[in-house]
Design a protein around this motif. Structure first.
Motif, short mmCIF file in Angstrom:
data_model
loop_
_atom_site.label_atom_id
_atom_site.label_comp_id
_atom_site.label_asym_id
_atom_site.label_seq_id
_atom_site.Cartn_x
_atom_site.Cartn_y
_atom_site.Cartn_z
N HIS A 45 0.81 -1.21 0.00
CA HIS A 45 0.00 0.00 0.00
C HIS A 45 0.85 1.27 0.00
O HIS A 45 0.31 2.37 -0.20
CB HIS A 45 -0.96 -0.01 1.19
CG HIS A 45 -2.10 -0.95 1.01
ND1 HIS A 45 -2.03 -2.28 1.39
CD2 HIS A 45 -3.34 -0.78 0.47
CE1 HIS A 45 -3.17 -2.87 1.11
NE2 HIS A 45 -3.99 -2.00 0.55
N ASP A 46 2.15 1.14 0.21
CA ASP A 46 3.02 2.31 0.07
C ASP A 46 2.96 2.85 -1.36
O ASP A 46 3.02 4.06 -1.57
CB ASP A 46 4.47 1.94 0.42
CG ASP A 46 4.64 1.63 1.90
OD1 ASP A 46 4.11 2.40 2.72
OD2 ASP A 46 5.29 0.62 2.23
N ALA A 49 -0.25 4.77 -1.83
CA ALA A 49 -0.08 6.10 -1.25
C ALA A 49 0.79 6.98 -2.17
O ALA A 49 0.54 8.18 -2.31
CB ALA A 49 0.56 5.99 0.13
N THR A 53 0.03 10.77 -3.52
CA THR A 53 0.89 11.94 -3.27
C THR A 53 1.49 12.48 -4.57
O THR A 53 1.67 13.69 -4.72
CB THR A 53 2.02 11.60 -2.28
OG1 THR A 53 2.74 10.45 -2.75
CG2 THR A 53 1.44 11.28 -0.90
N LEU A 299 -7.75 10.02 -2.40
CA LEU A 299 -7.01 8.92 -1.79
C LEU A 299 -7.78 7.61 -1.91
O LEU A 299 -7.20 6.56 -2.24
CB LEU A 299 -6.73 9.23 -0.32
CG LEU A 299 -6.05 8.14 0.50
CD1 LEU A 299 -4.69 7.77 -0.09
CD2 LEU A 299 -5.88 8.57 1.96
#
Length: 330
Positions: A45-46, A49, A53, A299
Motif C-alpha cells: 500500500h506504500d 499512497a 501523493t 485517496l
C-alpha cells in the motif's frame, strides 16, 4: 449404463432420439496447485499512497503556476508548499517500496522511452527538482537584503517562477505516468482499463490539487483552485464510472470487495466535495471542508484502483474468461 460425463435424462430422449443429453457442470476456474494464473502485484500500500501523493504534487504545481501568473500570492504559496510536501512524501513511499535509495538512483542510469518505469523515474526527478526550486523561492522575503543572501533573495522570485512553470509543464506526465505504468502490467483489471485509467488519475490529481488550494488559500484568491477542483472531480467521476461499468467482466473487481467499498466511498466524497466547492465560494469553512472531502475521495480512488488490480490477479476467472472470449471472437 450412464457415461461418466453424462447424467441420466429424465423423460426419455429428446428431439427424436438423438442420444443422451450431456450435462456439463459449471466451470471452475482453477490453476495448477491452486495458484493464480498471473502473479499478483508485489507492491504494498506504500505504492498506492505514492499514487495519491504524486497526483497531489502534480495538481498543486498546476495551481501554483496559475496563481503565480495571475498574482495570487497566498494561493501560489499554498500550491508550491503542498507540492513540495507531497514530493517529499512520494520519495519516502518510493524508497520504502524499493528498499534503499540507491535502487532509485540506479534507474537513472538508463532512459528507455518504451519503459513506463524508466520514463516515470525521469519525470519524477525533473518534476521534483522544478517543484523544489519553486518552493524554495517562497523563502525569498525572509532572507536578508544585503550580501550574498541579498543577491539570492533578489534572484529567487525569477528562479521560482521558472521552476514553477517547468513543474506545471511536467505535471500532466507526473499525474498520469503511474496509470500507464500499472496498465502495462499483466494484472487483468489494470491492463483492461488502460484507455481510462490515465483520465481517472488525471482527474484525481486536479481535484486534490484544487482541494489543497481551497484549504490553504483565502476565498478571495481561491477561484482558480475551486474551478480546477470541480473540473477534476467531474473528470474523475466520469472516468471511474467507465472503469466500473464499461469493461465487461473486468469491471467487476472495481465494484466488489474492498475495491468496491473504497470506490463507492470515493464517489460520495468527491461528489460532496465538488458541491461544497461550488457552494463555498464565500465561506472559508465550507471551502476547507470541501477540500478535505476531495482529498479523501482522491485517496480512496487510488486505493480502490490498487485493490481492484490485486483482486483481479488473485482470481483466475479474470484471466481465463476474457481470453476465451477473445479467442471465440476470432
Amino acid at each position: 449404463m450412464t457415461k461418466p460425463d453424462q447424467a441420466p435424462q429424465k423423460g426419455g430422449r429428446r428431439g427424436g432420439g438423438k442420444g443422451d443429453r450431456v450435462m456439463v457442470p459449471p466451470a471452475e476456474f482453477r490453476s495448477y496447485y491452486g495458484r493464480p494464473v498471473v502473479k499478483a502485484p508485489v507492491w504494498t500500500h506504500d505504492i498506492a499512497a505514492y499514487f495519491f501523493t504524486g497526483g497531489l504534487a502534480a495538481g498543486s504545481a498546476l495551481v501554483a503556476a496559475g496563481a503565480d501568473l495571475t498574482k495570487r500570492p497566498a494561493l501560489r504559496t499554498t500550491g508550491r508548499l503542498t507540492a513540495l510536501a507531497a514530493i517529499v512524501a512520494s520519495t519516502y513511499f518510493l524508497v520504502v517500496d524499493l528498499g534503499r535509495p540507491s535502487r532509485f538512483l540506479n534507474m537513472l542510469r538508463v532512459a528507455k522511452p518504451t519503459s513506463p518505469m524508466s520514463m516515470g523515474t525521469w519525470v519524477f526527478s525533473g518534476f521534483s527538482a522544478a517543484a523544489g526550486l519553486a518552493a524554495v523561492a517562497e523563502a525569498a522575503p525572509y532572507l536578508p537584503r544585503r550580501g550574498a543572501l541579498g543577491l539570492a533573495a533578489r534572484a529567487l522570485p525569477t528562479a521560482g517562477r521558472a521552476g514553477g512553470l517547468a513543474a506545471a509543464a511536467l505535471a500532466p506526465a507526473m499525474a498520469t505516468y503511474t496509470a500507464v505504468l500499472i496498465s502495462d502490467t499483466a494484472t487483468p483489471a489494470w491492463h483492461a482499463a488502460y484507455p481510462r485509467l490515465p483520465f481517472v488519475f488525471a482527474g484525481s490529481a486536479l481535484a486534490s490539487g484544487g482541494a489543497a488550494g481551497l484549504i490553504g488559500a483565502p476565498t478571495a484568491q481561491a477561484g482558480p483552485a475551486r474551478t480546477l477542483a470541480v473540473a477534476g472531480a467531474a473528470l474523475e467521476l466520469a472516468a471511474t464510472h467507465g472503469v466500473e461499468h464499461r469493461m465487461g467482466l473486468l469491471s467487476e473487481p472495481y465494484r466488489t470487495g474492498r475495491a468496491g467499498k473504497l470506490l463507492r466511498a470515493a464517489r460520495v466524497l468527491t461528489a460532496a466535495g465538488a458541491v461544497g466547492a461550488l457552494l463555498g465560494s464565500r465561506s472559508r469553512t465550507v471551502s476547507a471542508l470541501a477540500g478535505g472531502a476531495l482529498l479523501a475521495g482522491s485517496l480512496a480512488t487510488r486505493l480502490g484502483v490498487f485493490e481492484a488490480g490485486k483482486a483481479s490477479a488473485e482470481d483466475p476467472k479474470y484471466t481465463v474468461v476474457p481470453q476465451r472470449e477473445r479467442l471465440g471472437s476470432l
